[in-house]
Design an enzyme around this catalytic site. Structure first.
Site, PDB file in Angstrom:
ATOM      1  N   HIS A   1     -13.333 -20.504 -36.371  1.00  0.00           N
ATOM      2  CA  HIS A   1     -13.141 -21.851 -36.243  1.00  0.00           C
ATOM      3  C   HIS A   1     -14.300 -22.767 -36.802  1.00  0.00           C
ATOM      4  O   HIS A   1     -14.187 -23.926 -37.410  1.00  0.00           O
ATOM      5  CB  HIS A   1     -12.617 -22.533 -34.820  1.00  0.00           C
ATOM      6  CG  HIS A   1     -10.984 -22.349 -34.797  1.00  0.00           C
ATOM      7  ND1 HIS A   1      -9.909 -22.825 -35.612  1.00  0.00           N
ATOM      8  CD2 HIS A   1     -10.344 -21.970 -33.759  1.00  0.00           C
ATOM      9  CE1 HIS A   1      -8.766 -22.566 -35.279  1.00  0.00           C
ATOM     10  NE2 HIS A   1      -8.973 -21.910 -34.071  1.00  0.00           N
TER      11      HIS A   1
ATOM     12  N   CYS B   1      -2.542 -19.794 -32.739  1.00  0.00           N
ATOM     13  CA  CYS B   1      -3.527 -20.714 -32.578  1.00  0.00           C
ATOM     14  C   CYS B   1      -2.932 -21.897 -32.252  1.00  0.00           C
ATOM     15  O   CYS B   1      -2.065 -22.243 -32.486  1.00  0.00           O
ATOM     16  CB  CYS B   1      -4.082 -20.873 -34.064  1.00  0.00           C
ATOM     17  SG  CYS B   1      -5.492 -22.005 -34.289  1.00  0.00           S
ATOM     18  N   LEU B   2      -3.546 -22.623 -31.269  1.00  0.00           N
ATOM     19  CA  LEU B   2      -3.231 -24.017 -30.663  1.00  0.00           C
ATOM     20  C   LEU B   2      -2.876 -24.976 -31.844  1.00  0.00           C
ATOM     21  O   LEU B   2      -2.020 -25.666 -31.580  1.00  0.00           O
ATOM     22  CB  LEU B   2      -3.948 -24.273 -29.714  1.00  0.00           C
ATOM     23  CG  LEU B   2      -3.908 -23.331 -28.213  1.00  0.00           C
ATOM     24  CD1 LEU B   2      -5.040 -23.851 -27.356  1.00  0.00           C
ATOM     25  CD2 LEU B   2      -2.666 -23.541 -27.629  1.00  0.00           C
TER      26      LEU B   2
ATOM     27  N   GLU C   1     -12.562 -17.743 -32.512  1.00  0.00           N
ATOM     28  CA  GLU C   1     -13.133 -19.109 -32.160  1.00  0.00           C
ATOM     29  C   GLU C   1     -14.339 -19.367 -33.168  1.00  0.00           C
ATOM     30  O   GLU C   1     -14.616 -20.309 -33.493  1.00  0.00           O
ATOM     31  CB  GLU C   1     -13.551 -19.196 -30.617  1.00  0.00           C
ATOM     32  CG  GLU C   1     -12.359 -18.900 -29.658  1.00  0.00           C
ATOM     33  CD  GLU C   1     -11.100 -19.904 -29.952  1.00  0.00           C
ATOM     34  OE1 GLU C   1     -11.198 -20.930 -30.625  1.00  0.00           O
ATOM     35  OE2 GLU C   1     -10.145 -19.477 -29.722  1.00  0.00           O
TER      36      GLU C   1
HETATM   37 ZN    ZN Z   1      -7.268 -21.243 -33.364  1.00  0.00          ZN
END
Ligand code: ZN
Length: 183
Positions: free
Chosen positions: A143, A97-98, A140
């Site tokens: 998130h 995950c960024l 996503e």
């Molecule tokens: Zn992520």
């Protein structure tokens, strides 16, 4: 378009339920353009609006083209995405995950999903995704509900940290771990 700073996992916005988008405005389109640019600059394969500091239900997904990966090479922008169908078949795959740099883990996800929402023009879209692209959609959309990939891992031996290359000796990692698994 602009690359925006990516919010790290210790920030409360990544634990909030993001708000549905009520109207597609020029500001929202700018946000989408920035999300695409930010995802590409970070060499990610997906990004959710809360990761650039906007608590809104918007995601972008783009897996680099690979003939063995269905749905790759396509940029998906989905506003108010919803998973309307998920395969009962669950598969594990490596995710990063960024917002959690350096950490990777084996995450169970539905093998295929159908996602419904709006595209950047406000038209209804229905996307059937499988494999890696389905995995990214699930990551996503999580998130948007304040869920991070480590929350999906119950066995602590299934998550690990990759040391930056310049530091000491890198830990052995499975061959299929690459920066391309960051979302
Ligand atoms: Zn992520």
């Amino acid at each position: 378009m602009a690359v925006r700073p990516i919010v790290m996992a210790d920030q409360p916005i990544l634990r909030q339920k993001a708000e549905p988008v009520a109207r597609i405005t020029p500001a929202l389109r700018r946000l989408i353009d920035d999300m695409v640019e930010t995802m590409r600059a970070a060499e990610g394969i997906g990004l959710a609006a809360p990761q650039v500091g906007e608590s809104l239900r918007v995601i972008v997904v783009e897996v680099p083209e690979d003939e063995e990966v269905p749905g790759s090479g396509v940029l998906y922008v989905v506003i108010n995405p919803e998973i309307v169908e998920a395969s009962p078949e669950i598969v594990e795959g490596v995710e990063g995950c960024l917002s959690i740099p350096g950490w990777y883990g084996w995450v169970p996800r539905a093998r295929s999903v159908t996602v419904r929402g709006l595209n950047r023009d406000g038209r209804r879209v229905r996307i059937r995704a499988e494999g890696l692209v389905a995995r990214v959609f699930q990551h996503e959309i999580d998130h948007l509900d304040g869920i991070l990939f480590p929350d999906r891992i119950t066995d602590p031996t299934r998550i690990w940290r990759v040391q930056p290359a310049r530091e000491a000796v890198p830990e052995p990692v499975p061959a299929d771990v690459s920066p391309r698994s960051r979302h």
